[in-house]
Design an enzyme around this catalytic site. Sequence first.
Site, PDB file in Angstrom:
ATOM      1  N   HIS A 266      14.705 -13.732  12.653  1.00  0.00           N
ATOM      2  CA  HIS A 266      14.479 -12.000  12.814  1.00  0.00           C
ATOM      3  C   HIS A 266      15.653 -11.519  13.707  1.00  0.00           C
ATOM      4  O   HIS A 266      15.487 -10.360  13.920  1.00  0.00           O
ATOM      5  CB  HIS A 266      13.392 -11.552  13.056  1.00  0.00           C
ATOM      6  N   ASP A 267      16.008 -12.443  14.882  1.00  0.00           N
ATOM      7  CA  ASP A 267      16.901 -12.053  15.740  1.00  0.00           C
ATOM      8  C   ASP A 267      18.445 -12.442  15.565  1.00  0.00           C
ATOM      9  O   ASP A 267      19.225 -12.019  16.303  1.00  0.00           O
ATOM     10  CB  ASP A 267      16.444 -12.829  17.202  1.00  0.00           C
TER      11      ASP A 267
ATOM     12  N   ASP B  24       7.606 -17.003  21.957  1.00  0.00           N
ATOM     13  CA  ASP B  24       8.653 -15.987  22.241  1.00  0.00           C
ATOM     14  C   ASP B  24       9.291 -16.057  23.583  1.00  0.00           C
ATOM     15  O   ASP B  24       8.290 -16.109  24.394  1.00  0.00           O
ATOM     16  CB  ASP B  24       8.370 -14.656  21.924  1.00  0.00           C
TER      17      ASP B  24
ATOM     18  N   GLU C  68      10.859 -20.726  22.050  1.00  0.00           N
ATOM     19  CA  GLU C  68      12.065 -20.008  21.812  1.00  0.00           C
ATOM     20  C   GLU C  68      12.836 -20.232  23.300  1.00  0.00           C
ATOM     21  O   GLU C  68      12.199 -19.501  24.180  1.00  0.00           O
ATOM     22  CB  GLU C  68      11.903 -18.397  21.552  1.00  0.00           C
TER      23      GLU C  68
ATOM     24  N   ASP D 238       3.486   2.518   1.803  1.00  0.00           N
ATOM     25  CA  ASP D 238       3.704   3.462   2.847  1.00  0.00           C
ATOM     26  C   ASP D 238       5.008   2.999   3.509  1.00  0.00           C
ATOM     27  O   ASP D 238       5.601   3.602   4.400  1.00  0.00           O
ATOM     28  CB  ASP D 238       2.604   3.064   4.027  1.00  0.00           C
TER      29      ASP D 238
ATOM     30  N   ASP E  64       3.059 -15.723  16.148  1.00  0.00           N
ATOM     31  CA  ASP E  64       4.042 -15.227  17.293  1.00  0.00           C
ATOM     32  C   ASP E  64       3.244 -15.245  18.663  1.00  0.00           C
ATOM     33  O   ASP E  64       2.252 -14.422  18.558  1.00  0.00           O
ATOM     34  CB  ASP E  64       4.810 -14.119  17.190  1.00  0.00           C
TER      35      ASP E  64
ATOM     36  N   ASN F 259       0.676  -1.284  -0.015  1.00  0.00           N
ATOM     37  CA  ASN F 259      -0.049  -0.141   0.072  1.00  0.00           C
ATOM     38  C   ASN F 259       0.795   1.306  -0.033  1.00  0.00           C
ATOM     39  O   ASN F 259       0.324   2.292   0.337  1.00  0.00           O
ATOM     40  CB  ASN F 259      -0.993  -0.147   1.140  1.00  0.00           C
TER      41      ASN F 259
END
Length: 547
Positions: free
Chosen positions: A318-319, A202, A244, A33, A106, A31
């Site tokens: 992502h970590d 998480d 995790e 942004d 998550d 979109n």
Amino acid sequence: MRQTKEFMIEKDWWKRSVVYQIYPKSFLDSNRDGIGDINGIIRKLDYIQKLGADVLWLCPVYQSPQVDNGYDISDYTQIAEQYGTMHDMENLIQECKVRGIKLIMDLVVNHTSDQHPWFVESRKSKNNAYRDFYVWRDEPNELTSNFGGSAWAYDASTGQYYLHFYSKQQPDLNWENPKVRAAVYHMMNFWIEKGISGFRMDVIDLIGKEPDRGIKENGPKLHDYLKEMNRQTFGAKHLLTVGETWGATPEIGHLYSDEAREELSMVFQFEPMNLDKQPGKHRWDLKKLDLTDLKDVMTKWQQSFASSGWNSLFWNNHDLPRIVSRWGNDGPYRERSAKMLATLLHGMKGTPYIYQGEEIGMTHAKFASIDDYPDIETQNMYRARIAAGYSEQEIMHSIQMKARDNARTPMQWDERENGGFSSVRPWMKVNPNYHTINVFNNLADPNSVFYHYQKLIALRKEKAIFTEGTYELLDRDHPNVYAYKRVMGDQELLVVCNFYEQSAVFQYDMGQVRDIRVLLSNYPNSPIQLERFELRPYEAVIYEIKK
């Protein structure tokens, strides 16, 4: 086994699955942004299906002030406006099912945002009905935040301190309060009823914390909470649940994942991912990876879960920084080393996880300025180490190698501006190498990293030995080669990987071999006479052997 409209659900279906992880903020902006969103994910589901992954792990898209990129949740049952609407989310779930892809979300329940209504109420007074949803004390103790500094923040409105193991805007929930647990289970069932197929949990090993005793991870009540969660939510529904667990040992891993204990499907354990930091120090304090150490740790986990429990297989998320820049070669041997690392991991026992961009060999951007690394943890570390007297050069080298930001640069789809991620300025800079490293180029090249991953996934689905076979390490002390066998009955696989850019000689006792063939290699014409052969730089081969 039970039949549903969309799937035939088997109790342990996830043992034969491959998971693709999406970090929504950096996947695809639909979109204009500058921020990735749910509709962008829907547009690329055919791409994930083409790869062969059959589970999608979606990082948080809940309502959030985005202090920690969505891991600070202010409403668990609303979608953040930047990602879309609940209708979009329901559409994503349905579009996944149409393609035979299960979706897991998550679950962030160690802490919330300080803007969550529970915390807004909790901090109003000591007598508030939500006060005990969080951990309040008159005085702080020695516990520290994983983002640096004390784990306690003073709140002037009531003159007490609240616990936060991450940012001050992420207060920890009090899991000793049964009302907290009931509220969490109600939320989980809300999403299960929406049709999701499980949860990635998480920092789940922190929910059993006992702060007055200085216990942060693996508290004595942790497994009681997980058993209760299992009973109250996903237990009878055959969902995928992965915890995790940064502090897990193999023994602790079995507490989570042994089927008879009725807790979780599997864990993420991080022992291999700590091998390139200096012992006893933070991950920012780097050291060179020792291949023998990696062999020992990976073998320990493979053997520990040989007959019970279950493990995950991953290099990236992502970590974590991108593996091809971390332990591979992101220069002239980028594709070879990316394929080698994929082969080494996917040949093992466990459920493989692929992080977005891993399948095309995305690398670290190695930005020169701290301003290009927006993650709160990175920014906190930079300020702390500058104040402690570290040099700018030393700090930036650590960040370029180990910062979480390395995994969060926007997905590189094609050669268009911003890598096809967005037609406007993205929330985070795109890696400048997107002109050459992108999905379009990978799909056009039959020898690309993408198609190597596709073949690995297809092999795992075709041959039960990948899921069920035993594991045996070969030639532990070889300084350059990681080799192992998988055996099931009279079937045998041999996985041989040269971990470095120097050629290496490997020897294998052929014994009574009747037949041998190459199942997959990252080079043409890999040899089948294995008594003594020379592996080319980063060469990786899976052999099928019959005796």
